[in-house]
Design an enzyme around this catalytic site. Sequence first.
Site, PDB file in Angstrom:
ATOM      1  N   ASP A 153       0.853  -1.196   0.000  1.00 37.39           N
ATOM      2  CA  ASP A 153       0.000   0.000   0.000  1.00 37.39           C
ATOM      3  C   ASP A 153       0.887   1.243   0.000  1.00 37.39           C
ATOM      4  O   ASP A 153       1.817   1.365   0.789  1.00 37.39           O
ATOM      5  CB  ASP A 153      -0.899  -0.010   1.239  1.00 37.39           C
ATOM      6  CG  ASP A 153      -1.969   1.077   1.176  1.00 37.39           C
ATOM      7  OD1 ASP A 153      -3.155   0.718   1.182  1.00 37.39           O
ATOM      8  OD2 ASP A 153      -1.612   2.268   1.131  1.00 37.39           O
TER       9      ASP A 153
ATOM     10  N   ASP B  72      -4.132   2.454  -5.034  1.00 38.66           N
ATOM     11  CA  ASP B  72      -2.846   2.479  -4.332  1.00 38.66           C
ATOM     12  C   ASP B  72      -2.493   1.224  -3.543  1.00 38.66           C
ATOM     13  O   ASP B  72      -1.581   1.244  -2.734  1.00 38.66           O
ATOM     14  CB  ASP B  72      -2.737   3.727  -3.437  1.00 38.66           C
ATOM     15  CG  ASP B  72      -3.195   3.486  -2.011  1.00 38.66           C
ATOM     16  OD1 ASP B  72      -4.180   2.754  -1.830  1.00 38.66           O
ATOM     17  OD2 ASP B  72      -2.547   4.014  -1.096  1.00 38.66           O
ATOM     18  N   GLU B  73      -3.204   0.144  -3.777  1.00 38.94           N
ATOM     19  CA  GLU B  73      -2.811  -1.052  -3.042  1.00 38.94           C
ATOM     20  C   GLU B  73      -3.088  -2.344  -3.779  1.00 38.94           C
ATOM     21  O   GLU B  73      -3.894  -2.399  -4.699  1.00 38.94           O
ATOM     22  CB  GLU B  73      -3.448  -1.081  -1.662  1.00 38.94           C
ATOM     23  CG  GLU B  73      -4.905  -1.440  -1.636  1.00 38.94           C
ATOM     24  CD  GLU B  73      -5.516  -1.119  -0.278  1.00 38.94           C
ATOM     25  OE1 GLU B  73      -5.813   0.074  -0.065  1.00 38.94           O
ATOM     26  OE2 GLU B  73      -5.683  -2.025   0.533  1.00 38.94           O
TER      27      GLU B  73
HETATM   28  N1  LIG Z   1     -11.324   9.032   2.853  1.00 40.53           N
HETATM   29  C1  LIG Z   1     -10.461   8.896   1.856  1.00 40.53           C
HETATM   30  C2  LIG Z   1      -9.508   7.856   1.859  1.00 40.53           C
HETATM   31  C3  LIG Z   1      -8.621   7.761   0.790  1.00 40.53           C
HETATM   32  N2  LIG Z   1      -8.690   8.634  -0.235  1.00 40.53           N
HETATM   33  C4  LIG Z   1      -7.729   8.586  -1.356  1.00 40.53           C
HETATM   34  C5  LIG Z   1      -6.512   9.432  -1.005  1.00 40.53           C
HETATM   35  C6  LIG Z   1      -5.498   8.433  -0.553  1.00 40.53           C
HETATM   36  O1  LIG Z   1      -4.182   8.898  -0.750  1.00 40.53           O
HETATM   37  C7  LIG Z   1      -5.831   7.233  -1.421  1.00 40.53           C
HETATM   38  C8  LIG Z   1      -5.381   5.917  -0.822  1.00 40.53           C
HETATM   39  O2  LIG Z   1      -6.062   5.646   0.379  1.00 40.53           O
HETATM   40  P1  LIG Z   1      -5.342   5.004   1.627  1.00 40.53           P
HETATM   41  O3  LIG Z   1      -6.394   4.536   2.553  1.00 40.53           O
HETATM   42  O4  LIG Z   1      -4.354   3.990   1.182  1.00 40.53           O
HETATM   43  O5  LIG Z   1      -4.623   6.216   2.354  1.00 40.53           O
HETATM   44  P2  LIG Z   1      -3.210   6.866   2.063  1.00 40.53           P
HETATM   45  O6  LIG Z   1      -2.502   6.166   0.979  1.00 40.53           O
HETATM   46  O7  LIG Z   1      -3.419   8.325   1.844  1.00 40.53           O
HETATM   47  O8  LIG Z   1      -2.451   6.700   3.445  1.00 40.53           O
HETATM   48  P3  LIG Z   1      -1.813   5.364   4.047  1.00 40.53           P
HETATM   49  O9  LIG Z   1      -0.368   5.642   4.187  1.00 40.53           O
HETATM   50  O10 LIG Z   1      -2.481   5.170   5.368  1.00 40.53           O
HETATM   51  O11 LIG Z   1      -2.108   4.248   3.104  1.00 40.53           O
HETATM   52  O12 LIG Z   1      -7.259   7.262  -1.548  1.00 40.53           O
HETATM   53  C9  LIG Z   1      -9.651   9.636  -0.219  1.00 40.53           C
HETATM   54  O13 LIG Z   1      -9.707  10.411  -1.156  1.00 40.53           O
HETATM   55  N3  LIG Z   1     -10.516   9.760   0.816  1.00 40.53           N
HETATM   56 MG   LIG Z   2      -2.213   4.093   0.949  1.00 38.47          MG
HETATM   57 MG   LIG Z   3      -4.870   2.000   0.168  1.00 36.97          MG
END
Ligand SMILES: Nc1ccn([C@H]2C[C@H](O)[C@@H](COP(=O)(O)OP(=O)(O)OP(=O)(O)O)O2)c(=O)n1
Ligand SMILES: [Mg+2]
Ligand SMILES: [Mg+2]
Length: 666
Positions: A311, A413-414
């Site tokens: 991720d 992203d994962e």
């Molecule tokens: N409530 C949310 C959750 C996520 N996303 C989008 C932005 C994030 O960058 C992407 C990926 O979600 P992740 O849950 O993987 O979160 P992140 O990658 O930002 O952080 P982490 O390091 O916890 O994975 O999806 C969004 O727009 N709104």
């Molecule tokens: Mg992420």
């Molecule tokens: Mg993710």
Amino acid sequence: MEDFDGEESGEDRVASFFGVGDERVKNKKKREIEQPRYDWDGGDFGVYMKEKQRKLHDQFAAQFKPSDPVVKEGNQSQDATRSSTFMHGVHLHVSGWTQPSRETLRELIIKAGGEYHTYYSTKSVTHFVATSLSHARMKSLNEGPKIFIVNPDWVVDSIQQQRRLPEAKYRINLGTDSRQHTLAFHTSTLQSPTKEKNKADAFPEANEDEVDVQDELIVDDTNNDAAIKLDAMRRSGKLLSTSENVNFVKDFFAQSRLHFIGSFRARYEQLMENVAERLGMKSGNALLQDSVTCQEQGEHMFVERIVLHIDMDAFFASCAISVDPSLRGHPVVVCHSSSTSSHAVTSRGEISAANYEARSYGIRAGMFLKTALQMCPHVKSVPYDFELYEKVATKVITLLHAFARLVEVRSVDEAYIDLTGQDTWPVRGKEMKEVKPLKTKSDVDEFCRELRNRIEAETGCTASIGIGSNKLAARLATKKAKPNGIYRILPDETESFVAQLKIRDLPGIGYRTCEKLETELRVKTTEQLRKLSKTALQNVFGANAGVLIYECVRGRSNEKVIPLAARKSISATVGWGVRFGAGDTEYNKAVRFVVSLAEEVADRARQADAVGSRVSVELLKAKSNAGEPYKLLGQGSCDRIRSSASILFAHNQESLRNELTKVCER
DNA sequence: ATCCTCCCCTAC
DNA sequence: TAAGGTAGGGGAGGAT
Ligand SMILES: Nc1ccn([C@H]2C[C@H](O)[C@@H](COP(=O)(O)OP(=O)(O)OP(=O)(O)O)O2)c(=O)n1
Ligand SMILES: [Mg+2]
Ligand SMILES: [Mg+2]
């Protein structure tokens, strides 16, 4: 609740809510509080009012009794070795439920020298296999280039006789469902755009698998007593007028980050073509089939599995930083509003992603920018760049497929990787020159280290990796690994690892399930949850879901790593900035809005080479006691009104929509 | 028992 | 300003 600043008033409400005795009185006196989307948008402080489900559907029930002719969806694979060639040149696609199963048919056709296709495409598929088919689907299949449409027995019998039998004898049933009701057919005229749209919807070019075309509409219908709504409309004025802007739907989708991540799967097939090319493979389908084959072979291996979950860290934020290094090291959030604008301190722009520097101040995705600014006045915000995220995702997905045979891309992203049975790496692409072993634990560590390095080198963004003996364990490990790390949960540690987590941390157990566990089963910790019997959980959550929770809290999961299959449904929804009042003018606006959404669905279906077997529509109507939406121009607290019907003929759709738009007028 | 529809819930 | 979408899993309850 108004917004994030409303924590205290939220608590206030909780108190007075419980202070009132009679629920009907409560509903009258208290404003409706919306269900939270995020734990920190006030949801944990507010009260979710489980109001009696008021099914308006009996109002339509007399008029429609929708039913679904059947379904298709197919995802298959390519595995067994070829033992003959009499099916050479046959490109097979299986749609819907079949006997024997899709997997078996796939195996049979490949053994006999044919090719299997997970996705239907007019260009490559020569034989379409299904058990039954709606008239609409049959018609659209016949409109394209000539293909054979046969039932599964054609495959079975041909294999048995070791020759390609004449297709003509293996016609498909044009299925009807005895429960199918005739839709009330209204001759009362519709606006002509509605009609045009219906056609487009019903007969896209070709047919994909089981595709359930869904057309969702959200209408926030202002009612006589909804002075608040009118006020919101006035305040938003023309600038935000939803229905006045003819491009509203397109504009909205172009700006919506939830649309971007939600529609990732729709772009996936195309993205895989790109990935295949980068890896020097002949097509996205070839790549996909190889992955599926690997999955099917591995399925029968009853050894300890090695599953990775990969991720990206703070994905959108990392992408932004990768192209603007001056941001590195600063607290950064991604949202529409600008943190340097003079209005920033009142901004209700929702934060999509926050880097780990920002998170150290308590900032999270889903918060308003103004809240983030309170937590950290010098936080920097950056606007969205969806193209960039897509580019980075493509590079990452390419690397994943270069490194591993069996990959399941779960979102932009994962992804999961199943390394069970893979004994070397990389497996695809240029770097195959230097192949390394993948047998020991430290080989796996080396694999992960190198994968993370390559991702960072090629994208400027970091990824974290979790290693476990199943998907659940791997996923929990990733969370622990973040940011920019790697963590392995050993098989015998899994159970104790789960024990130290909060219930809310378990994937699949969200806000409502936690709430139910607490109020109905008096369980607040994983330790307590573990003491519950399977039966107790099943009584509250149902047979299947109960077992899932039971297994989950023990760190167990059977879920397989499976390459992304074709979608089973296609839909479009807008739940922001939509307001319609009473009266003819407003009604007509609402109809035009439905039409534009329906056209959007039709476009997406066409792009996917899909035809629908069912249409559904959903409207939201503001509850009469609803307060201002928590989110600016959001949907607030609404009743849902929905209906669906199978599509055998275009006019069904027309009458359906006619009915539904009438309902919305109410 | 199995298949529908309608609905809730979850995750990114 | 601001862009709360999308798809799948699964349950309840009725029809076959
Ligand atoms: N409530 C949310 C959750 C996520 N996303 C989008 C932005 C994030 O960058 C992407 C990926 O979600 P992740 O849950 O993987 O979160 P992140 O990658 O930002 O952080 P982490 O390091 O916890 O994975 O999806 C969004 O727009 N709104
Ligand atoms: Mg992420
Ligand atoms: Mg993710």
